[in-house]
Design a protein around this motif. Structure first.
Motif, PDB file in Angstrom:
ATOM      1  N   ASN A 151       0.816  -1.215   0.000  1.00 23.69           N
ATOM      2  CA  ASN A 151       0.000   0.000   0.000  1.00 23.69           C
ATOM      3  C   ASN A 151       0.850   1.264   0.000  1.00 23.69           C
ATOM      4  OD1 ASN A 151      -2.819  -0.764  -0.098  1.00 23.69           O
ATOM      5  ND2 ASN A 151      -2.454  -1.799   1.837  1.00 23.69           N
ATOM      6  N   ASP A 152       0.139   2.372  -0.054  1.00 17.48           N
ATOM      7  CA  ASP A 152       0.738   3.697  -0.052  1.00 17.48           C
ATOM      8  C   ASP A 152       1.795   3.834   1.044  1.00 17.48           C
ATOM      9  OD1 ASP A 152       0.208   6.792  -0.837  1.00 17.48           O
ATOM     10  OD2 ASP A 152       0.425   6.606   1.337  1.00 17.48           O
ATOM     11  N   GLN A 153       2.965   4.324   0.668  1.00 18.77           N
ATOM     12  CA  GLN A 153       4.082   4.424   1.605  1.00 18.77           C
ATOM     13  C   GLN A 153       3.742   5.313   2.797  1.00 18.77           C
ATOM     14  OE1 GLN A 153       7.613   6.199  -0.045  1.00 18.77           O
ATOM     15  NE2 GLN A 153       8.900   5.630   1.686  1.00 18.77           N
ATOM     16  N   ASN A 154       3.185   6.484   2.541  1.00 18.60           N
ATOM     17  CA  ASN A 154       2.892   7.415   3.628  1.00 18.60           C
ATOM     18  C   ASN A 154       1.846   6.854   4.581  1.00 18.60           C
ATOM     19  OD1 ASN A 154       4.714   9.352   2.671  1.00 18.60           O
ATOM     20  ND2 ASN A 154       3.177  10.331   1.386  1.00 18.60           N
ATOM     21  N   ALA A 155       0.792   6.238   4.011  1.00 15.46           N
ATOM     22  CA  ALA A 155      -0.255   5.665   4.860  1.00 15.46           C
ATOM     23  C   ALA A 155       0.291   4.516   5.696  1.00 15.46           C
ATOM     24  CB  ALA A 155      -1.419   5.182   3.995  1.00 15.46           C
ATOM     25  N   THR A 156       1.125   3.682   5.096  1.00 16.98           N
ATOM     26  CA  THR A 156       1.714   2.558   5.828  1.00 16.98           C
ATOM     27  C   THR A 156       2.615   3.057   6.949  1.00 16.98           C
ATOM     28  OG1 THR A 156       1.647   1.216   3.807  1.00 16.98           O
ATOM     29  CG2 THR A 156       3.041   0.431   5.598  1.00 16.98           C
ATOM     30  N   ASP A 157       3.416   4.076   6.666  1.00 15.81           N
ATOM     31  CA  ASP A 157       4.277   4.649   7.707  1.00 15.81           C
ATOM     32  C   ASP A 157       3.445   5.194   8.864  1.00 15.81           C
ATOM     33  OD1 ASP A 157       6.568   4.029   6.310  1.00 15.81           O
ATOM     34  OD2 ASP A 157       6.835   6.030   5.465  1.00 15.81           O
ATOM     35  N   ARG A 158       2.316   5.824   8.533  1.00 14.30           N
ATOM     36  CA  ARG A 158       1.451   6.382   9.580  1.00 14.30           C
ATOM     37  C   ARG A 158       0.891   5.268  10.455  1.00 14.30           C
ATOM     38  NH1 ARG A 158      -2.545   7.909   6.642  1.00 14.30           N
ATOM     39  NH2 ARG A 158      -4.071   6.395   7.402  1.00 14.30           N
TER      40      ARG A 158
END
Length: 222
Positions: free
Chosen positions: A105-112
């Motif tokens: 999935n989306d890198q930023n969403a996963t990091d969050r």
């Protein structure tokens, strides 16, 4: 009682191993998606069938709910103590080649999520597919959905899957920010660029998982 990420993974795998169909057909699955979901016209029908069919199984037997938001219209597939994403992946592609990685999935969403939650895991159904090389399924689907076939250039038409057989179910675990940083440094998680949207704006990158490099201690099986 506190449950570990590995214990929760095994509970999920047990339910899916028992109740998700080992063999499934495109026409029946597409009809099911039309009847029960909003994901009825996806080219990658098998992946959405896995996600949509599995979610009520998990909530009915284990409790839990939809996972945190990724974008305005998409969430992670399941959450109880931990966040989980469900992936159905071809053992071989339409050309008979073994895929080298899974797009996540989306890198930023996963990091969050990794920052905010205890951990994230990926439930992977490795599946042998038969592909619609003669286009008969595509024709049936256009008629079933009353859809006008799109005119595309050579090599641009997506080849549908006609049926699948689940060969293996496994979970891959990432625990917290440190776990993701370690996975990136070890090379079994990487960043996958997404190119640009039709309006020219760049699409946000996603993570990818390099299958052959996943450490055995991060994999859970029954």
């Amino acid at each position: 009682m506190t449950i570990t990420q590995e214990e929760e993974a095994k509970e999920i795998l047990e339910i899916l191993d028992k109740y998700f169909p080992k063999r499934f057909d495109a026409k029946e699955s597409i009809k099911w998606l039309h009847k029960h979901t909003t994901q009825k016209k996806q080219d990658e029908w098998a992946a959405f069938f896995f996600e949509e069919y599995s979610f009520p199984l998990l909530t009915n037997f284990l409790g839990g709910w939809k996972g945190p938001r990724i974008t305005k219209d998409k969430r992670f597939d399941y959450q109880r103590e931990f966040v989980w994403d469900l992936k159905m992946e071809s053992v071989v592609d339409k050309n008979g080649k073994n895929p080298k990685f899974i797009i996540l999935n989306d890198q930023n969403a996963t990091d969050r999520i990794i920052q905010d939650e205890k951990g994230i895991g990926f439930i992977i159904a490795k599946t042998e597919f038969v592909f619609d090389l003669d286009g008969k399924l595509k024709k049936w689907r256009n008629e079933f959905e009353n859809k006008t076939p799109k005119k595309t250039g050579p090599g641009k038409t997506r080849v549908l899957k006609t049926k699948g057989r689940v060969e293996d179910l496994l979970a891959v675990l990432i625990c917290g920010k440190n776990g993701m940083e370690k996975a990136l440094s070890e090379g079994w998680i990487g960043v996958h660029p997404q190119g640009r949207n039709s309006n020219g704006k760049p699409r946000p990158p996603k993570y990818k998982m390099i299958l052959e490099q996943i450490p055995s201690e991060k994999i859970v099986k029954l």
